[in-house]
Design an enzyme around this catalytic site. Structure first.
Site, PDB file in Angstrom:
ATOM      1  N   GLY A 148      20.405  74.206  -0.653  1.00 27.06           N
ATOM      2  CA  GLY A 148      20.627  74.110   0.563  1.00 27.06           C
ATOM      3  C   GLY A 148      20.744  72.654   1.107  1.00 27.06           C
ATOM      4  N   SER A 149      19.268  72.162   1.711  1.00 23.36           N
ATOM      5  CA  SER A 149      18.979  71.065   2.069  1.00 23.36           C
ATOM      6  C   SER A 149      18.853  70.179   0.840  1.00 23.36           C
ATOM      7  CB  SER A 149      17.545  71.052   2.822  1.00 23.36           C
ATOM      8  OG  SER A 149      17.610  71.439   3.833  1.00 23.36           O
ATOM      9  N   TRP A 164      26.822  80.805   2.437  1.00 24.26           N
ATOM     10  CA  TRP A 164      26.810  80.637   3.782  1.00 24.26           C
ATOM     11  C   TRP A 164      27.906  79.696   4.359  1.00 24.26           C
ATOM     12  CZ3 TRP A 164      23.538  84.004   5.842  1.00 24.26           C
ATOM     13  CH2 TRP A 164      22.627  84.181   4.918  1.00 24.26           C
ATOM     14  N   GLU A 219      13.846  69.971  10.596  1.00 22.48           N
ATOM     15  CA  GLU A 219      12.978  69.257   9.531  1.00 22.48           C
ATOM     16  C   GLU A 219      13.675  67.897   8.859  1.00 22.48           C
ATOM     17  OE1 GLU A 219      13.406  72.479   9.685  1.00 22.48           O
ATOM     18  OE2 GLU A 219      11.285  73.187  10.585  1.00 22.48           O
ATOM     19  N   GLU A 238      23.665  72.452   8.824  1.00 21.53           N
ATOM     20  CA  GLU A 238      23.868  71.151   9.005  1.00 21.53           C
ATOM     21  C   GLU A 238      22.798  70.417   9.118  1.00 21.53           C
ATOM     22  OE1 GLU A 238      27.624  69.976  10.186  1.00 21.53           O
ATOM     23  OE2 GLU A 238      28.434  72.036  10.586  1.00 21.53           O
ATOM     24  N   GLN A 298      13.589  84.874  29.246  1.00 17.46           N
ATOM     25  CA  GLN A 298      12.337  84.986  30.119  1.00 17.46           C
ATOM     26  C   GLN A 298      12.868  84.955  31.570  1.00 17.46           C
ATOM     27  OE1 GLN A 298       9.927  85.527  28.216  1.00 17.46           O
ATOM     28  NE2 GLN A 298       8.319  85.719  29.699  1.00 17.46           N
ATOM     29  N   ILE A 299      13.580  84.396  32.083  1.00 21.08           N
ATOM     30  CA  ILE A 299      14.332  84.283  33.636  1.00 21.08           C
ATOM     31  C   ILE A 299      14.626  85.693  33.886  1.00 21.08           C
ATOM     32  CG2 ILE A 299      15.596  83.421  35.047  1.00 21.08           C
ATOM     33  CD1 ILE A 299      15.003  80.690  33.864  1.00 21.08           C
ATOM     34  N   GLU A 352      24.825  76.416  -1.729  1.00 20.84           N
ATOM     35  CA  GLU A 352      24.951  77.460  -2.716  1.00 20.84           C
ATOM     36  C   GLU A 352      23.417  78.176  -2.599  1.00 20.84           C
ATOM     37  OE1 GLU A 352      25.475  75.310  -6.664  1.00 20.84           O
ATOM     38  OE2 GLU A 352      27.284  74.622  -6.271  1.00 20.84           O
TER      39      GLU A 352
END
Lengths: 404, 259
Positions: free
Chosen positions: A131-132, A156, A369, A365, A338-339, A127
């Site tokens: 989230g977490s 989201w 952390e 999902e 970078q390559i 919402e």
């Protein structure tokens, strides 16, 4: 211990790869720039059976196992993350939750049309302010006789404007001592009065997909739409994430592979200081890290898939696979740019899209952390797998193939 | 309708095929069904769907060729047969066509035998015509469309794509048909097909079981070498204005006789 894929698995890989590479790859940049989902994607995935890949035949699925789901996700995300996102929400978070928690009647009503791809499904947990922190969910479902009245907003949400069904979590007990225990899960048909939805634009990545919001204003749903018991919403949501995260892990593995393959091609073509850039050891170091990440990520998600097949609880292993693969996919995409040097910074090459797409999966999902907390929690024995009233059914070839 | 499709297992199109120590190698690149043969399988399945009957896919090769057969089974073919024999190791297209013709005859009552226009490894492109010759059947090659097929009157009308344009050709069944890309887009294997194919026990026929009279190869590869390496020289043309650059470029092109 047998690390070999079966003929069946290899053919699934080839089939899904063929679809993604032949039909989506040529147009993905165009839709990514337009920030729109190619209209053929969902009907085509339905037609090919991908939307019902690991569901039993008797529910309209294709009868493959959970490893086939992972392999398909890897192939889909090797072309674009938005394809895998479809599988995460339609299959992992919604359809597999119905397989695990739904009654036979609910499976007939919701799962069968989803498995056949006639109805598209999404998952509404997050919402604007939750989230977490799932316990902070504010959406409510108020019981009134034979119906529930839903109010609230989900944010989201992948496929918000494309889906026909949403599995949402809302608060049914405002006074529960533990706010987790006041949550319940519901299947909501998104054509009901009071449902509105919209897409979110301006995202960093997954631009060729649909990510949006769904609002519920006094939406009436029959009580039979409740999945599980009242108060089981948190458990249902977490078990859904065990399946959604599995698809994310497998997909991120495909993204590492795509970054690696793009880097290998470029490193063998591009010359600097009179030789191909692949001859330089610092470029080789980046490639070596991608190889290492790919192989490790693949083993981690396949172990989780094997555990699902066996009916073994895999919250810890799936979390580890998701955390590792998504972080590694972001690193691999960054090093691939970078390559590629300045060319990698432009959308002439795919690697900048890989980086933008990779960042989302490090957040949704379960952020990286959160997964670190989960891993430490298991290691320190602060967490344990509490048995669920309904576990994801183990894959059984005979049962999965039965017509009735 | 009884239909046979002949397929070959070849190195993936993305494989780097080189010669090492006088032998052709593609490293560890995967082997796949010959891409042209996928069009043949698709055509066979479309004809089966239109006229009913069954489709049998056959291949000459070693155990690896079962992969190509399984791919065709997963696309929807009903049966698969592998023809494998140590004596076929150096088979050329003539020997292959004799073996395929014998297999088609052993299957019996076949109305149509489909081929891809050529295999991408050997690139010879004559096996279909040679098989038709051995069988004594009409050879309809480079077919881009089947405009009519009537199993009752045993007739077929096809469009051929040739250098001069398009030819409409009629023939009698049984016939051998080789197809090109325009004929139909090959379908993906279905999940149901994949399950069936992965469990299929594919019978293996030897040359002796076919009762085929097989010649000695008339074509051999006494020496194989990589194409000479081409040196690519890049020159950046600079100048004070686009017109000047274009003029210098035009002179270079004329000088090197590219045009």
């Amino acid at each position: 211990m047998d690390f070999a894929l079966t003929d069946e698995h290899r053919m699934v890989q080839q089939m899904v790869k063929g679809f993604a590479q032949k039909e989506v790859s040529p147009v993905i940049k165009e839709y990514d720039r337009k920030q729109a989902m190619a209209p053929f994607i969902l009907p085509r995935m339905a037609e090919l059976g991908i939307l019902g890949i690991c569901l039993p035949v008797r529910y309209g699925g294709q009868g493959m196992d959970y490893i086939a789901l992972g392999l398909a996700c890897e192939e889909l995300e090797a072309v674009d993350s938005t394809l895998r996102v479809v599988m995460s929400v339609h299959m992992g978070l919604n359809s597999m939750a119905l397989l695990q928690w739904g009654t036979e009647e609910q499976k007939e009503r919701f799962l069968a049309p989803q498995a056949r791809g006639e109805k598209i499904a999404c998952f509404g947990l997050t919402e604007p302010g939750a989230g977490s922190d799932v316990a902070a969910i504010l959406s409510t479902a108020k019981r009134d006789g034979d119906i529930y009245i839903i109010n609230g907003e989900k944010m989201w949400i992948s496929l918000a404007t494309k889906a026909d069904h949403a599995l949402i979590v809302a608060r049914t007990d405002l006074d529960a001592a533990d706010p987790h225990d006041g949550l319940s899960a519901f299947m909501v048909e998104l054509n009901r009065d009071g449902v509105t939805s919209g897409d979110i634009h301006g995202k960093l990545g997954v631009r060729a997909g649909s990510t949006g919001w769904i609002a519920f204003q006094d939406v009436e749903i029959p009580a039979e739409n409740r999945i599980g018991e009242e108060g089981e919403g948190f458990k249902i949501a977490m078990s859904s994430l065990d399946n959604g995260r599995y698809t994310v892990a497998a997909g991120a593995t495909g993204l590492i592979r795509a970054s690696l393959e793009a880097s290998l091609r470029y490193a063998q073509e591009r010359k600097a200081f009179g030789r191909e850039v692949g001859k330089f050891q610092l470029v080789q170091q980046k490639i070596a890290h991608m190889v290492q990440s790919y192989e490790a990520a693949k083993l981690l998600y396949l172990r989780a898939g094997w555990m699902k097949n066996q009916g073994i609880r895999n919250t810890c292993e799936t979390s580890l696979a998701k955390w590792f693969a998504t972080d590694a996919s972001f690193d691999a995409a960054s090093e691939a740019i970078q390559i590629h040097g300045a060319y990698g910074y432009s959308d002439e090459y795919d690697v900048e899209r890989y980086l933008r797409n990779a960042k989302g999966a490090v957040i949704y999902e379960g952020t990286s952390e959160i997964h670190q907390l989960i891993q430490a929690g298991y290691a320190l024995e602060y967490r344990d797998n509490v048995p669920l009233r309904c576990e994801l059914p183990a894959f059984d070839d005979d049962i999965w193939q039965k017509e009735q | 309708m009884k239909i046979v499709v002949c397929v070959k297992q070849v190195p993936d199109t993305a494989a780097k095929v080189v010669v090492e120590d006088g032998q052709v190698t593609w490293g560890d690149a995967p082997l796949v069904i010959n891409p042209w043969d996928e069009y043949a399988v698709e055509t066979a399945l479309l004809q089966q769907e239109a006229h009913s009957g069954d489709v049998t896919v056959i291949s000459v090769g070693d155990e690896d060729a079962k992969e190509a057969l399984k791919h065709a089974l997963a696309m929807g073919c009903g049966n698969a047969i592998l023809i494998s024999d140590p004596g076929l190791e150096n088979a050329d297209s003539l020997v292959t066509s004799q073996v395929l013709a014998a297999a088609i005859q052993k299957i019996g009552d076949v109305d149509l035998a489909f081929f891809g226009r050529q295999a991408i490894d050997g690139d010879v492109g004559v096996t279909a015509a040679q098989t038709a010759r051995v069988l004594g059947w009409p050879s309809l090659t480079l077919v881009s469309a089947i405009s009519e097929l009537d199993p009752v009157s045993s007739s077929i009308r096809v469009e051929r794509s040739v250098e001069e344009g398009r030819q409409v050709v009629e023939g009698k069944l049984p016939a051998v048909v080789s197809v090109i890309k325009d004929i139909a887009e090959p379908r993906y294997p279905s999940f149901m097909g994949i399950r069936k194919a992965s469990r299929a026990e594919i019978p293996v026929w030897s040359v002796a079981e076919l009762g085929a009279e097989v010649s000695d190869p008339v074509v051999s590869w006494p020496e194989i070498s990589n194409p000479p390496k081409q040196e690519v020289i890049t020159e950046i043309i600079s100048g004070g204005s686009p017109a000047e650059i274009a003029e210098t470029l035009a002179e270079k092109i004329l000088e090197t006789k590219v045009l």
